[in-house]
Design an enzyme around this catalytic site. Structure first.
Site, PDB file in Angstrom:
ATOM      1  N   SER A  94       0.846  -1.190   0.000  1.00  0.00           N
ATOM      2  CA  SER A  94       0.000   0.000   0.000  1.00  0.00           C
ATOM      3  C   SER A  94       0.889   1.250   0.000  1.00  0.00           C
ATOM      4  CB  SER A  94      -0.962  -0.047   1.178  1.00  0.00           C
ATOM      5  OG  SER A  94      -2.043   0.851   1.010  1.00  0.00           O
ATOM      6  N   HIS A 228      -7.748  -5.841   0.537  1.00  0.00           N
ATOM      7  CA  HIS A 228      -6.579  -4.977   0.548  1.00  0.00           C
ATOM      8  C   HIS A 228      -5.462  -5.550   1.414  1.00  0.00           C
ATOM      9  CE1 HIS A 228      -4.470  -1.276  -0.203  1.00  0.00           C
ATOM     10  NE2 HIS A 228      -4.292  -1.059   1.097  1.00  0.00           N
TER      11      HIS A 228
END
Length: 253
Positions: A94, A228
């Site tokens: 990320s 995610h």
């Protein structure tokens, strides 16, 4: 690696290649403890500890990506120069993918050998904008976003004392990402492995493929089940992908 910037979660440094891991927004080095223990014992796996969290809580977190990258790259360059014969790679998830990529650009511009490979997870390439300016959210909106992404113990998010400690770093990280703008640049002559969860709610699979534009070397693309924070539940497969990519690069060098 004795710097306060790095933590090692294995009992000793192996004699094999080094993997330097960069945490997500609001995250700490501890996020990589499971991956460190799942990788081959001869790997030397260290995780970056950004200021403003855990034992670095008293230090002000960075609110812009450029100064953070410069600080990390400077510390890492000193550590790598002290062990020049060891091949190394960078892994970022990320926000950490962006920090790892920009750190690699700085290191390659210096006198150190290039990393063997970049492992860039849970994000598109640097030209992909942040989209919604989450750094402008109020506390309730920001916490709802974090809860929706998973990857953080919900009991922590419901504890006012812990929230008081983690929110400043989380806000700083989101601001750093939200204000980042890709300055442009030539593709790196470094192999890249992009990794993504097949049901990531913020990074579509095709967006993660944009990392292909940023390497003139080999590009590998790995899709795992999950959202995610797919790597929380896919530690074994992710470790296998990292070992495969890093050992392949080491053998070719």
């Amino acid at each position: 690696m004795s710097s306060r910037w790095f933590r090692r979660f294995t009992t000793a440094a192996g004699n094999g290649p080094r993997l330097v891991c960069f945490p997500h927004a609001g995250g700490s080095a501890t996020a990589y403890a499971p991956l460190a223990r799942a990788l081959p014992a001869d790997f030397d796996v260290v995780a970056v500890q950004y200021p403003g969290r855990q034992e670095r809580y008293a230090e002000a977190p960075f609110t812009a990506l450029g100064p953070l990258v410069e600080a990390v790259a400077g510390e890492l360059a000193r550590e790598l120069a002290a062990d020049p014969g060891r091949p190394y790679a960078l892994f970022g998830h990320s926000m950490g993918a962006l920090v790892a990529f920009e750190t690699a650009r700085l290191l390659i511009g210096g006198e150190l050998p290039c990393p063997q490979r970049l492992f860039l997870s849970g994000r598109g390439g640097p030209e992909v904008g942040a989209g919604v300016r989450r750094d402008l959210y109020d506390d309730a909106e920001l916490l709802a976003e974090v809860r929706g992404l998973g990857g953080t113990d919900r009991s922590m998010l419901d504890d006012p004392g812990i929230l008081e400690m983690v929110l400043p770093a989380l806000r700083a990280d989101y601001r750093a990402v939200g204000t980042y703008r890709w300055p442009g640049g030539e593709p790196l002559d470094v192999p890249v492995t992009a990794l993504i969860g097949d049901s990531d709610p913020v990074v579509p699979v095709e967006t993660a493929q944009t990392w292909r534009r940023h390497t003139s070397g080999e590009f590998a693309f790995k899709v795992f089940p999950g959202g995610h924070f797919y790597l929380v539940d896919q530690v074994g497969p992710v470790a296998a992908a990292v070992a495969e990519g890093l050992l392949a690069g080491t053998a070719a060098s």
